[in-house]
Write a protein that holds these residues in place. Structure first.
Motif, PDB file in Angstrom:
ATOM      1  N   ARG A 122       0.832  -1.199   0.000  1.00 39.94           N
ATOM      2  CA  ARG A 122       0.000   0.000   0.000  1.00 39.94           C
ATOM      3  C   ARG A 122       0.871   1.255   0.000  1.00 39.94           C
ATOM      4  N   ASP A 123       0.251   2.404  -0.247  1.00 43.61           N
ATOM      5  CA  ASP A 123       0.969   3.676  -0.255  1.00 43.61           C
ATOM      6  C   ASP A 123       1.385   4.031   1.170  1.00 43.61           C
ATOM      7  N   THR A 124       2.638   4.434   1.338  1.00 45.04           N
ATOM      8  CA  THR A 124       3.160   4.710   2.678  1.00 45.04           C
ATOM      9  C   THR A 124       3.593   6.159   2.884  1.00 45.04           C
ATOM     10  N   ARG A 125       3.660   6.948   1.819  1.00 39.92           N
ATOM     11  CA  ARG A 125       4.261   8.287   1.905  1.00 39.92           C
ATOM     12  C   ARG A 125       3.568   9.185   2.926  1.00 39.92           C
ATOM     13  N   ASP A 126       2.251   9.116   3.020  1.00 43.66           N
ATOM     14  CA  ASP A 126       1.508  10.018   3.912  1.00 43.66           C
ATOM     15  C   ASP A 126       0.936   9.306   5.131  1.00 43.66           C
ATOM     16  N   MET A 127       1.441   8.144   5.453  1.00 39.96           N
ATOM     17  CA  MET A 127       0.918   7.398   6.596  1.00 39.96           C
ATOM     18  C   MET A 127       1.175   8.116   7.911  1.00 39.96           C
ATOM     19  N   THR A 128       0.215   8.010   8.816  1.00 38.85           N
ATOM     20  CA  THR A 128       0.429   8.459  10.185  1.00 38.85           C
ATOM     21  C   THR A 128       1.178   7.363  10.947  1.00 38.85           C
ATOM     22  N   GLU A 129       1.607   7.684  12.165  1.00 41.73           N
ATOM     23  CA  GLU A 129       2.288   6.688  12.981  1.00 41.73           C
ATOM     24  C   GLU A 129       1.403   5.467  13.212  1.00 41.73           C
ATOM     25  N   ALA A 130       0.125   5.712  13.499  1.00 41.53           N
ATOM     26  CA  ALA A 130      -0.791   4.598  13.751  1.00 41.53           C
ATOM     27  C   ALA A 130      -0.966   3.741  12.505  1.00 41.53           C
ATOM     28  N   GLN A 131      -1.034   4.365  11.339  1.00 38.28           N
ATOM     29  CA  GLN A 131      -1.185   3.600  10.097  1.00 38.28           C
ATOM     30  C   GLN A 131       0.050   2.755   9.813  1.00 38.28           C
ATOM     31  N   VAL A 132       1.222   3.301  10.101  1.00 43.62           N
ATOM     32  CA  VAL A 132       2.451   2.533   9.930  1.00 43.62           C
ATOM     33  C   VAL A 132       2.430   1.318  10.853  1.00 43.62           C
ATOM     34  N   ALA A 133       2.073   1.538  12.110  1.00 42.67           N
ATOM     35  CA  ALA A 133       2.051   0.442  13.077  1.00 42.67           C
ATOM     36  C   ALA A 133       1.025  -0.616  12.687  1.00 42.67           C
ATOM     37  N   ARG A 134      -0.167  -0.176  12.281  1.00 41.09           N
ATOM     38  CA  ARG A 134      -1.194  -1.141  11.869  1.00 41.09           C
ATOM     39  C   ARG A 134      -0.721  -1.956  10.668  1.00 41.09           C
ATOM     40  N   SER A 135      -0.107  -1.290   9.711  1.00 42.41           N
ATOM     41  CA  SER A 135       0.373  -1.989   8.517  1.00 42.41           C
ATOM     42  C   SER A 135       1.396  -3.059   8.885  1.00 42.41           C
ATOM     43  N   ALA A 136       2.305  -2.719   9.794  1.00 41.33           N
ATOM     44  CA  ALA A 136       3.325  -3.680  10.216  1.00 41.33           C
ATOM     45  C   ALA A 136       2.700  -4.880  10.916  1.00 41.33           C
ATOM     46  N   ILE A 137       1.716  -4.632  11.781  1.00 42.85           N
ATOM     47  CA  ILE A 137       1.084  -5.720  12.524  1.00 42.85           C
ATOM     48  C   ILE A 137       0.254  -6.598  11.590  1.00 42.85           C
TER      49      ILE A 137
END
Length: 306
Positions: A122-137
């Motif tokens: 998915r697109d990661t350029r504008d992710m928030t911290e929570a979105q980054v963490a959710r994506s990793a999990i």
């Protein structure tokens, strides 16, 4: 030497060594070689008429080649089987990649985005911290199933031929199994066969996470979340992991610049998460690995006794 004992050794070897850079910087990883073949077939066949038929032919060719290669490699003996099986398991590398996202978030949001971009599409350029963490999990849960439990399962069922067939189909799905204009027809067979091969392992992963987290009372909620997921299999380990960590996963995300309003998994749980939850997911990955190792070891012991 039994297949189960070979798997126990391979699980331990993978956990200890992972994918050492000194080795794969000198020779090509088997998954990379499989991907090269698939890319070559894609370039030459994915055009013109009857692309679904061509895609079915590609999958049949991959399955046959993987079966024959697996049979041949099995003749090299148990030590070779242990090494090959360990190479095709992904426990250590999965944990390392997910943990790198947590370390990145602790350094900066931009570093967290850079690290998660290595494991999600998915697109990661504008992710928030929570979105980054959710994506990793989410990646941790899904890849626990198709990178560790599924390969181990198919190795137990059918030895190296089963493992290599699974890896070939799973790699094909990751490369051509998309529902877009280019791959909807050509990648149909790869995507459908991958769904079938992951049907049991995804649900085994689900049960293992639920067993370790003690979330049996929420079984119905997890089944409902899994049924709403865009994947017939990925939603099962994600739903269980979300309850195990008490976090909300999935939800809206962007692919190729287009926002997709996808359903939340465990949507009532906290959504504002970060590195701490990513590290907890890594701990769960190791706990599941330990449970898998223990179960297979018990199987080895029972076979020895009886």
């Amino acid at each position: 030497m039994s297949t189960a004992f070979v798997l126990v050794c391979a699980l331990c070897l993978d956990a200890a060594l992972g994918e050492p850079d000194w080795l794969w910087s000198r020779i090509r990883h088997p998954a990379v070689m499989i991907g090269t073949v698939i890319a070559w077939l894609d370039k030459r066949l994915n055009h013109g008429q009857q692309r679904r038929i061509k895609g079915i032919g590609v999958v049949l060719l991959l399955v046959l080649a993987a079966y024959l290669l697996g049979r041949g490699l099995s003749l090299l003996g148990p030590v070779a089987e242990i090494v090959i099986c360990a190479i095709l398991l992904a426990q250590r590398s999965l944990v390392d990649h997910v943990r790198a996202v947590g370390d990145g978030l602790n350094a900066s949001l931009s570093e967290g985005r850079a690290q998660v971009a290595m494991i999600v599409s998915r697109d990661t350029r504008d992710m928030t911290e929570a979105q980054v963490a959710r994506s990793a999990i989410e990646s941790a849960a899904e890849n626990l199933s198709d990178g560790v439990i599924a390969p181990a399962f198919w190795f137990l069922v059918a030895g190296l031929p089963g493992l290599l067939i699974y890896k070939a189909v799973n790699t094909a799905d990751s490369m051509i199994g998309y529902r877009n204009d280019k791959y909807r027809a050509f990648g149909w067979a790869a995507a459908r066969l991958d769904d079938v091969l992951n049907l049991i392992p995804a649900r085994l992963t689900f049960v293992m996470i639920v067993a370790l987290s003690g979330q049996w009372a929420r079984w119905g909620e997890m089944v409902r979340d899994a049924s709403r997921h865009i994947s017939p299999n990925a939603g099962w380990p994600e739903a269980a992991m979300a309850r195990a960590l008490n976090v909300a996963l999935a939800g809206p995300r962007s692919y190729d610049g287009q926002m997709r309003d996808l359903a939340w998994v465990n949507g009532d749980a906290p959504r504002d998460i970060g590195a701490a939850e990513v590290f907890r997911a890594c701990d769960m990955l190791w706990r599941i690995w330990g449970l898998a190792l223990g179960l297979v070891s018990v199987w080895v012991g029972l076979n020895f006794i009886f």
